[in-house]
Design a protein around this motif. Structure first.
Motif: not given
Length: 343
Positions: A326-336
């Motif tokens: 979940n944290l990785l998904g949130d980080g990917v969303r924030d980066a993109l």
């Protein structure tokens, strides 16, 4: 005095004489280099410590799952290899020693009643959870992208029909319908020599059932993006140049949708893993003795007072895996899409 006019071109935040190469030096000697969206996103991810920790934890779980046969060969215990000497028949086959029989021989202890090595069952169960989570996410993403592209680009009755289907799928109580459908489909398709369903078929049915109820989220997201992109100048230019619909959909629109698609996929994986664990916990997923984290938690709940470590170890590992994803998904969303998360 005469002034000499010189055309300029913008490079990053500075202006340089026209005709110069795209990579040059600023007055201070700093090189100016353009970055692709992927490199920019990776740069943001690397700067986010929490996302990097989540990425490393996720990669660790994946490596452990891939190396499950090697790791269990080193310990000497398979996922369904009982150790009768590790359980005490005088105490109802409870593990010898404290902490559920944790020792150098059994790194995470043994199961009460069976004597199965918990470490072996966890690493093999991890393969099941990751396979179902990633496979169902890939399938639901592919179906959702195709449906979203068609609904957003063609519009009209195609958009209306697909949108109504999306609404219906989003309205379903997903877990309840999967619980009801999974055993029916498994029993109808195939049985093995013992009168049960083949384990590979059970996993396939799990993947299909989860994907069937998950694709609408991706489709709705992609449809909204396509509705905006189809009116852009590059799409009009492709139409003027007599480009076909397939070319516009998959060569013009799809490359501009990779960011929301990747975000949707990254957030779907942990949700699907949680769903698979819940189904196995309720007895409609992977059936023991086949290893699975949900089934482990279901069995462990019966021995919590006698052996709390049996429930604690797989429960904490499942929490760490889902939290990291979940944290990785949130980080990917924030980066993109850095504008979406920060006010």
């Amino acid at each position: 005095m005469t002034t000499q006019h010189q055309s300029v071109q913008a490079v990053g935040d500075t202006t340089l004489p026209a005709g110069e190469p795209s990579q040059d030096s600023l007055p201070g000697g700093t090189a100016v280099e353009g970055r692709s969206p992927a490199r920019t996103a990776w740069r943001r991810i690397r700067r986010d410590k929490m996302t990097m920790i989540a990425l490393l934890i996720t990669l660790l779980f994946i490596v452990v799952a891939l190396l499950a046969p090697t790791l269990t060969a080193l310990t000497g215990w398979g996922p369904i290899t009982p150790d009768s000497k590790a359980i005490n028949p005088d105490t109802g086959n409870q593990p010898y020693g404290s902490l559920g029989g944790i020792s150098l021989k059994h790194l995470l202890g043994v199961e009460p009643g069976t004597g199965y090595d918990i470490f072996a069952r966890i690493v093999y169960g991890l393969r099941t959870s990751l396979f179902v989570g990633f496979a169902s996410a890939v399938l639901s993403t592919v179906v959702g992208v195709v449906a979203g592209l068609a609904a957003g680009y063609f519009g009209g009755w195609i958009d209306s029909a697909l949108s109504r289907v999306m609404d219906v799928m989003l309205a379903f109580p997903q877990l309840l319908f999967i619980i009801a459908l999974t055993p029916v489909i498994q029993n109808a398709l195939q049985t093995n020599s013992h009168g049960g369903t083949d384990e590979n078929l059970r996993l396939l049915v799990l993947v299909l059932n989860i994907a069937v109820f998950a694709w609408a989220y991706t489709a709705r997201l992609v449809r909204g993006q396509v509705l905006s992109l189809r009116e852009r100048e590059f799409v009009d230019a492709a139409r003027i140049m007599s480009a076909g619909r397939r070319h516009i959909l998959f060569r013009q629109l799809l490359p501009n949708l990779w960011a929301p698609i990747l975000i949707s996929f990254a957030l779907a994986v942990p949700q699907n893993i949680s769903t698979e664990a819940a189904l196995s916990y309720l007895g409609v997923g992977v059936i023991p003795p086949a290893p699975d984290w949900g089934a482990l938690l279901s069995d462990a709940s019966e021995f919590f007072l006698q052996d709390p470590m049996y429930l604690f170890i797989p429960g904490v590992l499942l929490l760490i895996l889902v939290l990291a994803l979940n944290l990785l998904g949130d980080g990917v969303r924030d980066a993109l899409d850095p504008r979406a998360n920060r006010s």
